[in-house]
Write an enzyme that holds these catalytic residues in place. Structure first.
Site, PDB file in Angstrom:
ATOM      1  N   GLY A  36       0.780  -1.233   0.000  1.00 35.01           N
ATOM      2  CA  GLY A  36       0.000   0.000   0.000  1.00 35.01           C
ATOM      3  C   GLY A  36       0.810   1.280   0.000  1.00 35.01           C
ATOM      4  O   GLY A  36       0.324   2.330   0.437  1.00 35.01           O
ATOM      5  N   ASN A  77       1.703   3.069  -2.628  1.00 33.00           N
ATOM      6  CA  ASN A  77       1.042   4.026  -3.525  1.00 33.00           C
ATOM      7  C   ASN A  77      -0.228   4.589  -2.901  1.00 33.00           C
ATOM      8  O   ASN A  77      -0.513   5.784  -3.020  1.00 33.00           O
ATOM      9  CB  ASN A  77       0.726   3.363  -4.878  1.00 33.00           C
ATOM     10  CG  ASN A  77       1.926   3.344  -5.805  1.00 33.00           C
ATOM     11  OD1 ASN A  77       2.343   4.383  -6.317  1.00 33.00           O
ATOM     12  ND2 ASN A  77       2.496   2.164  -6.009  1.00 33.00           N
ATOM     13  N   ARG A 123     -15.377 -15.509  -8.598  1.00 31.79           N
ATOM     14  CA  ARG A 123     -15.170 -14.114  -8.973  1.00 31.79           C
ATOM     15  C   ARG A 123     -16.453 -13.290  -8.974  1.00 31.79           C
ATOM     16  O   ARG A 123     -16.462 -12.133  -8.565  1.00 31.79           O
ATOM     17  CB  ARG A 123     -14.494 -14.020 -10.352  1.00 31.79           C
ATOM     18  CG  ARG A 123     -14.120 -12.587 -10.690  1.00 31.79           C
ATOM     19  CD  ARG A 123     -13.050 -12.510 -11.751  1.00 31.79           C
ATOM     20  NE  ARG A 123     -13.593 -12.688 -13.078  1.00 31.79           N
ATOM     21  CZ  ARG A 123     -12.910 -12.408 -14.203  1.00 31.79           C
ATOM     22  NH1 ARG A 123     -11.680 -11.959 -14.130  1.00 31.79           N
ATOM     23  NH2 ARG A 123     -13.458 -12.603 -15.368  1.00 31.79           N
ATOM     24  N   MET A 148      -4.106  -6.787  -7.018  1.00 30.41           N
ATOM     25  CA  MET A 148      -3.574  -7.865  -7.862  1.00 30.41           C
ATOM     26  C   MET A 148      -4.629  -8.870  -8.329  1.00 30.41           C
ATOM     27  O   MET A 148      -4.296  -9.998  -8.681  1.00 30.41           O
ATOM     28  CB  MET A 148      -2.430  -8.576  -7.121  1.00 30.41           C
ATOM     29  CG  MET A 148      -1.290  -7.636  -6.699  1.00 30.41           C
ATOM     30  SD  MET A 148      -0.596  -6.623  -8.044  1.00 30.41           S
ATOM     31  CE  MET A 148       0.440  -7.854  -8.843  1.00 30.41           C
ATOM     32  N   ARG A 149      -5.904  -8.476  -8.381  1.00 28.18           N
ATOM     33  CA  ARG A 149      -6.941  -9.331  -8.955  1.00 28.18           C
ATOM     34  C   ARG A 149      -7.370  -8.747 -10.288  1.00 28.18           C
ATOM     35  O   ARG A 149      -7.551  -7.528 -10.406  1.00 28.18           O
ATOM     36  CB  ARG A 149      -8.188  -9.411  -8.058  1.00 28.18           C
ATOM     37  CG  ARG A 149      -7.952  -9.907  -6.657  1.00 28.18           C
ATOM     38  CD  ARG A 149      -7.385 -11.284  -6.550  1.00 28.18           C
ATOM     39  NE  ARG A 149      -8.244 -12.334  -7.074  1.00 28.18           N
ATOM     40  CZ  ARG A 149      -7.906 -13.623  -7.089  1.00 28.18           C
ATOM     41  NH1 ARG A 149      -6.732 -14.002  -6.613  1.00 28.18           N
ATOM     42  NH2 ARG A 149      -8.728 -14.522  -7.573  1.00 28.18           N
ATOM     43  N   LEU A 167     -10.142  -7.854 -12.838  1.00 30.55           N
ATOM     44  CA  LEU A 167     -11.570  -7.571 -12.704  1.00 30.55           C
ATOM     45  C   LEU A 167     -12.279  -7.858 -14.034  1.00 30.55           C
ATOM     46  O   LEU A 167     -11.748  -7.583 -15.105  1.00 30.55           O
ATOM     47  CB  LEU A 167     -11.769  -6.105 -12.298  1.00 30.55           C
ATOM     48  CG  LEU A 167     -11.193  -5.757 -10.917  1.00 30.55           C
ATOM     49  CD1 LEU A 167     -11.110  -4.246 -10.725  1.00 30.55           C
ATOM     50  CD2 LEU A 167     -12.036  -6.403  -9.813  1.00 30.55           C
ATOM     51  N   ASN A 213      -5.767   2.787 -12.710  1.00 31.99           N
ATOM     52  CA  ASN A 213      -4.824   1.753 -12.260  1.00 31.99           C
ATOM     53  C   ASN A 213      -3.408   2.260 -12.471  1.00 31.99           C
ATOM     54  O   ASN A 213      -3.148   3.003 -13.430  1.00 31.99           O
ATOM     55  CB  ASN A 213      -5.027   0.471 -13.066  1.00 31.99           C
ATOM     56  CG  ASN A 213      -4.063  -0.635 -12.678  1.00 31.99           C
ATOM     57  OD1 ASN A 213      -3.841  -0.878 -11.486  1.00 31.99           O
ATOM     58  ND2 ASN A 213      -3.476  -1.292 -13.649  1.00 31.99           N
ATOM     59  N   HIS A 252       0.388   0.780 -13.244  1.00 36.44           N
ATOM     60  CA  HIS A 252       1.059  -0.432 -13.724  1.00 36.44           C
ATOM     61  C   HIS A 252       2.554  -0.147 -13.840  1.00 36.44           C
ATOM     62  O   HIS A 252       2.947   0.893 -14.383  1.00 36.44           O
ATOM     63  CB  HIS A 252       0.481  -0.848 -15.077  1.00 36.44           C
ATOM     64  CG  HIS A 252       1.101  -2.107 -15.600  1.00 36.44           C
ATOM     65  ND1 HIS A 252       0.776  -3.352 -15.099  1.00 36.44           N
ATOM     66  CD2 HIS A 252       2.049  -2.317 -16.532  1.00 36.44           C
ATOM     67  CE1 HIS A 252       1.496  -4.261 -15.716  1.00 36.44           C
ATOM     68  NE2 HIS A 252       2.281  -3.668 -16.590  1.00 36.44           N
TER      69      HIS A 252
HETATM   70  C1  GAR Z   1       3.418  -1.273  -7.493  1.00 32.79           C
HETATM   71  O1  GAR Z   1       4.693  -1.350  -8.100  1.00 32.79           O
HETATM   72  C2  GAR Z   1       2.339  -1.313  -8.550  1.00 32.79           C
HETATM   73  O2  GAR Z   1       2.666  -0.634  -9.733  1.00 32.79           O
HETATM   74  C3  GAR Z   1       2.238  -2.795  -8.812  1.00 32.79           C
HETATM   75  O3  GAR Z   1       2.342  -3.379  -7.543  1.00 32.79           O
HETATM   76  C4  GAR Z   1       3.124  -2.543  -6.682  1.00 32.79           C
HETATM   77  C5  GAR Z   1       2.323  -2.257  -5.446  1.00 32.79           C
HETATM   78  O4  GAR Z   1       3.087  -1.584  -4.473  1.00 32.79           O
HETATM   79  N1  GAR Z   1       0.998  -3.126  -9.451  1.00 32.79           N
HETATM   80  C6  GAR Z   1       0.826  -4.148 -10.286  1.00 32.79           C
HETATM   81  O5  GAR Z   1       1.722  -4.905 -10.592  1.00 32.79           O
HETATM   82  C7  GAR Z   1      -0.571  -4.279 -10.842  1.00 32.79           C
HETATM   83  N2  GAR Z   1      -0.650  -5.396 -11.725  1.00 32.79           N
HETATM   84  P1  GAR Z   1       2.344  -0.829  -3.275  1.00 32.79           P
HETATM   85  O6  GAR Z   1       1.356  -1.819  -2.665  1.00 32.79           O
HETATM   86  O7  GAR Z   1       3.454  -0.510  -2.317  1.00 32.79           O
HETATM   87  O8  GAR Z   1       1.669   0.382  -3.811  1.00 32.79           O
END
Ligand code: GAR
Length: 195
Positions: free
Chosen positions: A12, A14, A65, A90-91, A93, A107, A109
């Site tokens: 979390g 971000n 789902r 990470m799911r 949708l 989102n 990425h």
């Molecule tokens: C981040 O690097 C984000 O871009 C990536 O997971 C990490 C989460 O970090 N997201 C994905 O790969 C989405 N498919 P955080 O929980 O510390 O924000």
């Protein structure tokens, strides 16, 4: 101020950056809820420390789902969310779920889309010899890691660096990019942010 929910699955970081940025006076959005599909996600404690209500919708507890997404949708609507930010969620949708939030769901990425959709983006960027790498914030559509780009931040790949080192450098870019995009998006401006 646009009521904003944030969906997480992990640490979390971000999410925390988005919430901290929304604390600024005059920010066009406000955090109303953090939802995790993982009960143990470290981001839940971070959200509580930031005084944001949290909720867990465990994807293993809803009989597939469709049930999981129905509960997630109910929780977001109960919070009267106007914007939904996926932040390390990470799911995948379904198209039906996404359609209900079209134009209101973002989102982040960890790659320069359209390169490296899906997982293991940093290792793939290194393996393929990319000179530039980075992160993208986009509107969520039914197709995975697709949809209109709202912002990108990029860096030079250092020859020989590890995927972990590259991931850490990209994450620092993510922490700058996502708040900048949310500010602009919540104010009704979808011009891409480029860092
Ligand atoms: C981040 O690097 C984000 O871009 C990536 O997971 C990490 C989460 O970090 N997201 C994905 O790969 C989405 N498919 P955080 O929980 O510390 O924000």
């Amino acid at each position: 101020r646009k009521r904003t929910a944030i969906l997480i699955s992990g640490s979390g970081s971000n999410m925390a950056r988005l919430v901290e940025d929304m604390a600024d006076k005059g920010h066009p959005a406000q955090p109303v809820l953090v939802v995790s599909n993982v009960p143990e996600a470290g981001g839940l404690a971070k959200a509580r420390r930031l005084n944001v209500p949290t909720f867990v919708v465990d994807h293993r507890a809803h009989g597939g789902r469709a049930g999981f997404e129905a509960e997630l949708d109910r929780v977001l609507r109960a919070a009267r969310a106007e914007i939904v930010c996926l932040a390390g969620f990470m799911r995948v949708l379904s198209g039906d779920f996404v359609a209900g939030w079209e134009g209101r769901m973002l989102n982040i990425h960890p790659s320069l889309l359209p390169r490296h959709r899906g997982l293991d983006t940093h290792a793939r960027a290194l393996a393929e010899g990319d000179a530039r790498h980075g992160c993208t914030v986009h509107e969520v559509t039914a197709a995975l890691d697709d949809g209109p780009v709202l912002g990108q931040a990029s860096l030079d790949v250092i020859p020989g660096e590890t995927p972990e080192a590259l991931a850490a450098r990209v994450l620092r870019l993510e922490h700058r990019l996502y708040p900048a995009v949310l500010r602009r998006f919540a104010a009704g401006d979808t011009t891409p942010v480029l860092l």
